[in-house]
Design a protein around this motif. Structure first.
Motif, PDB file in Angstrom:
ATOM      1  N   ASN A   6       0.851  -1.188   0.000  1.00 41.60           N
ATOM      2  CA  ASN A   6       0.000   0.000   0.000  1.00 41.60           C
ATOM      3  C   ASN A   6       0.890   1.244   0.000  1.00 41.60           C
ATOM      4  OD1 ASN A   6       0.889   0.017   2.677  1.00 41.60           O
ATOM      5  ND2 ASN A   6      -1.130   0.435   3.538  1.00 41.60           N
ATOM      6  N   GLU A   7       0.285   2.393  -0.156  1.00 42.64           N
ATOM      7  CA  GLU A   7       1.038   3.640  -0.325  1.00 42.64           C
ATOM      8  C   GLU A   7       1.968   3.958   0.841  1.00 42.64           C
ATOM      9  OE1 GLU A   7      -0.281   8.212  -0.634  1.00 42.64           O
ATOM     10  OE2 GLU A   7      -1.150   6.903  -2.163  1.00 42.64           O
ATOM     11  N   ASP A   8       1.524   3.737   2.085  1.00 46.56           N
ATOM     12  CA  ASP A   8       2.373   4.070   3.228  1.00 46.56           C
ATOM     13  C   ASP A   8       3.205   2.870   3.720  1.00 46.56           C
ATOM     14  OD1 ASP A   8       0.180   2.723   4.210  1.00 46.56           O
ATOM     15  OD2 ASP A   8      -0.263   4.149   5.800  1.00 46.56           O
ATOM     16  N   LYS A   9       3.252   1.814   2.909  1.00 49.38           N
ATOM     17  CA  LYS A   9       4.079   0.620   3.161  1.00 49.38           C
ATOM     18  C   LYS A   9       3.821  -0.001   4.545  1.00 49.38           C
ATOM     19  CE  LYS A   9       8.291  -1.396   1.743  1.00 49.38           C
ATOM     20  NZ  LYS A   9       9.068  -1.581   0.607  1.00 49.38           N
ATOM     21  N   THR A  10       2.524  -0.168   4.873  1.00 49.58           N
ATOM     22  CA  THR A  10       2.147  -0.832   6.119  1.00 49.58           C
ATOM     23  C   THR A  10       1.463  -2.173   5.860  1.00 49.58           C
ATOM     24  OG1 THR A  10       0.048   0.358   6.184  1.00 49.58           O
ATOM     25  CG2 THR A  10       1.905   1.320   7.416  1.00 49.58           C
ATOM     26  N   VAL A  11       0.997  -2.380   4.631  1.00 55.05           N
ATOM     27  CA  VAL A  11       0.297  -3.614   4.265  1.00 55.05           C
ATOM     28  C   VAL A  11       0.832  -4.106   2.928  1.00 55.05           C
ATOM     29  CG1 VAL A  11      -1.935  -4.680   3.746  1.00 55.05           C
ATOM     30  CG2 VAL A  11      -1.802  -2.858   5.457  1.00 55.05           C
ATOM     31  N   VAL A  12       1.185  -5.386   2.879  1.00 56.45           N
ATOM     32  CA  VAL A  12       1.622  -6.007   1.633  1.00 56.45           C
ATOM     33  C   VAL A  12       0.598  -7.067   1.241  1.00 56.45           C
ATOM     34  CG1 VAL A  12       3.093  -7.709   2.805  1.00 56.45           C
ATOM     35  CG2 VAL A  12       3.552  -7.108   0.415  1.00 56.45           C
ATOM     36  N   MET A  13       0.319  -7.175  -0.082  1.00 57.36           N
ATOM     37  CA  MET A  13      -0.675  -8.115  -0.589  1.00 57.36           C
ATOM     38  C   MET A  13      -0.044  -8.976  -1.677  1.00 57.36           C
ATOM     39  SD  MET A  13      -4.362  -7.484  -2.495  1.00 57.36           S
ATOM     40  CE  MET A  13      -5.069  -6.621  -1.124  1.00 57.36           C
ATOM     41  N   ASP A  14      -0.376 -10.281  -1.667  1.00 58.00           N
ATOM     42  CA  ASP A  14       0.095 -11.152  -2.745  1.00 58.00           C
ATOM     43  C   ASP A  14      -0.988 -11.254  -3.821  1.00 58.00           C
ATOM     44  OD1 ASP A  14      -1.800 -13.052  -1.918  1.00 58.00           O
ATOM     45  OD2 ASP A  14      -0.313 -14.401  -1.060  1.00 58.00           O
ATOM     46  N   GLU A  15      -0.696 -12.013  -4.877  1.00 57.91           N
ATOM     47  CA  GLU A  15      -1.624 -12.117  -6.012  1.00 57.91           C
ATOM     48  C   GLU A  15      -2.913 -12.852  -5.678  1.00 57.91           C
ATOM     49  OE1 GLU A  15       1.431 -15.460  -6.399  1.00 57.91           O
ATOM     50  OE2 GLU A  15       1.510 -13.344  -5.961  1.00 57.91           O
ATOM     51  N   ASN A  16      -2.994 -13.510  -4.523  1.00 56.80           N
ATOM     52  CA  ASN A  16      -4.211 -14.212  -4.116  1.00 56.80           C
ATOM     53  C   ASN A  16      -5.068 -13.409  -3.135  1.00 56.80           C
ATOM     54  OD1 ASN A  16      -3.643 -16.547  -5.642  1.00 56.80           O
ATOM     55  ND2 ASN A  16      -2.253 -17.266  -4.060  1.00 56.80           N
ATOM     56  N   GLY A  17      -4.693 -12.150  -2.906  1.00 58.80           N
ATOM     57  CA  GLY A  17      -5.460 -11.307  -1.994  1.00 58.80           C
ATOM     58  C   GLY A  17      -5.100 -11.481  -0.539  1.00 58.80           C
ATOM     59  N   ASN A  18      -4.087 -12.298  -0.244  1.00 59.98           N
ATOM     60  CA  ASN A  18      -3.615 -12.459   1.136  1.00 59.98           C
ATOM     61  C   ASN A  18      -2.820 -11.217   1.509  1.00 59.98           C
ATOM     62  OD1 ASN A  18      -4.507 -15.244   1.454  1.00 59.98           O
ATOM     63  ND2 ASN A  18      -2.912 -15.707  -0.037  1.00 59.98           N
ATOM     64  N   THR A  19      -3.003 -10.750   2.737  1.00 58.82           N
ATOM     65  CA  THR A  19      -2.286  -9.562   3.186  1.00 58.82           C
ATOM     66  C   THR A  19      -1.521  -9.847   4.475  1.00 58.82           C
ATOM     67  OG1 THR A  19      -4.215  -8.763   4.408  1.00 58.82           O
ATOM     68  CG2 THR A  19      -3.944  -7.948   2.140  1.00 58.82           C
ATOM     69  N   ALA A  20      -0.455  -9.073   4.644  1.00 58.59           N
ATOM     70  CA  ALA A  20       0.331  -9.132   5.873  1.00 58.59           C
ATOM     71  C   ALA A  20       0.636  -7.696   6.262  1.00 58.59           C
ATOM     72  CB  ALA A  20       1.620  -9.919   5.650  1.00 58.59           C
ATOM     73  N   THR A  21       0.507  -7.403   7.552  1.00 59.94           N
ATOM     74  CA  THR A  21       0.728  -6.041   8.025  1.00 59.94           C
ATOM     75  C   THR A  21       2.042  -5.938   8.786  1.00 59.94           C
ATOM     76  OG1 THR A  21      -0.453  -6.396  10.107  1.00 59.94           O
ATOM     77  CG2 THR A  21      -1.766  -5.660   8.216  1.00 59.94           C
ATOM     78  N   VAL A  22       2.704  -4.826   8.598  1.00 60.64           N
ATOM     79  CA  VAL A  22       3.946  -4.569   9.322  1.00 60.64           C
ATOM     80  C   VAL A  22       3.653  -4.449  10.811  1.00 60.64           C
ATOM     81  CG1 VAL A  22       5.861  -2.944   9.621  1.00 60.64           C
ATOM     82  CG2 VAL A  22       5.037  -3.501   7.324  1.00 60.64           C
ATOM     83  N   GLY A  23       2.490  -3.908  11.152  1.00 59.37           N
ATOM     84  CA  GLY A  23       2.112  -3.784  12.556  1.00 59.37           C
ATOM     85  C   GLY A  23       2.041  -5.133  13.250  1.00 59.37           C
ATOM     86  N   TYR A  24       1.626  -6.174  12.544  1.00 58.21           N
ATOM     87  CA  TYR A  24       1.524  -7.512  13.122  1.00 58.21           C
ATOM     88  C   TYR A  24       2.879  -8.211  13.128  1.00 58.21           C
ATOM     89  CZ  TYR A  24       0.001 -12.317  13.871  1.00 58.21           C
ATOM     90  OH  TYR A  24      -0.155 -13.583  14.373  1.00 58.21           O
ATOM     91  N   TRP A  25       3.609  -8.160  11.997  1.00 59.43           N
ATOM     92  CA  TRP A  25       4.858  -8.897  11.833  1.00 59.43           C
ATOM     93  C   TRP A  25       6.091  -8.145  12.325  1.00 59.43           C
ATOM     94  CZ3 TRP A  25       4.448 -13.854  11.209  1.00 59.43           C
ATOM     95  CH2 TRP A  25       3.283 -14.370  10.646  1.00 59.43           C
ATOM     96  N   GLY A  26       5.985  -6.840  12.473  1.00 59.21           N
ATOM     97  CA  GLY A  26       7.103  -6.069  13.016  1.00 59.21           C
ATOM     98  C   GLY A  26       8.001  -5.416  11.986  1.00 59.21           C
ATOM     99  N   THR A  27       8.243  -6.084  10.857  1.00 63.83           N
ATOM    100  CA  THR A  27       9.081  -5.504   9.803  1.00 63.83           C
ATOM    101  C   THR A  27       8.494  -5.834   8.434  1.00 63.83           C
ATOM    102  OG1 THR A  27      10.513  -7.448   9.496  1.00 63.83           O
ATOM    103  CG2 THR A  27      11.175  -5.843  11.207  1.00 63.83           C
TER     104      THR A  27
END
Length: 186
Positions: A6-27
């Motif tokens: 995403n624009e502020d680089k806090t959420v990353v998404m793969d091609e299947n719509g799965n997301t991971a947040t920096v807030g949860y994973w730490g980095t």
């Protein structure tokens, strides 16, 4: 694997719509690595090591799951559906608040409920107020009300099974009814 941030680089998404947040994973790196551990998952958030999951919630904390759907806080689960707060489960369905369960189906408020085993040629499980032998699943009260005549039509060898195991089965059901923990009897 194609990843999109995403624009502020806090959420990353793969091609299947799965997301991971920096807030949860730490980095950022850990968030990306978590997505790389998923196999055929769709629309999940912050899962790791899962396969065939879909729509696990952001608080799911799934790990090493398979075929989960709508689950939360699962760990090392298999074939979950509609579960909540599961841990070390297997073959769960429509469960809630399970812990260290195995072979559960349509359970609620279970804790360490695990009765599974084999009586004769048939696998069985007991959890909550429900129990199954082979492919027959019924409420415990219904099982206890069955007669030999009710059991015989259930399988070609059900009469023999009834004669050999019915007393063990009913004692198992009576001892465990209304409790979260059952002790397997074979």
């Amino acid at each position: 694997m194609k990843l999109t941030w995403n624009e502020d680089k806090t959420v990353v998404m793969d091609e299947n719509g799965n997301t991971a947040t920096v807030g949860y994973w730490g980095t950022c790196e850990k968030a990306e690595k978590s997505l790389a551990t998923l196999s055929n998952c769709r629309n999940c958030t912050n899962c790791s090591g899962c396969s065939e999951c879909s729509y696990c919630q952001s608080s799911s904390r799934c790990s090493y799951c398979s075929d989960c759907q709508g689950s939360t806080r699962c760990s090392h689960c298999l074939d979950c559906s509609g579960c909540s707060d599961c841990s070390w489960c297997s073959d769960c369905s429509d469960c809630s608040d399970c812990s260290e369960c195995h072979g559960c189906s349509r359970c609620s408020d279970c804790s360490r409920c695990s009765v599974s085993g084999k009586l004769g040629d048939y696998n069985y499980w007991v959890c909550g107020d429900t129990a199954a032998v082979g492919c027959e699943t019924h409420k415990i009260d219904k099982w206890l009300a069955f007669s030999r005549n009710d059991i015989v039509p259930m399988a070609s060898d059900a009469g023999d099974w009834y004669d050999s195991y019915w007393n063990v089965w009913t004692e198992l059901l009576k001892a465990g009814r209304g409790k979260g923990v059952y002790n397997a009897v074979e």
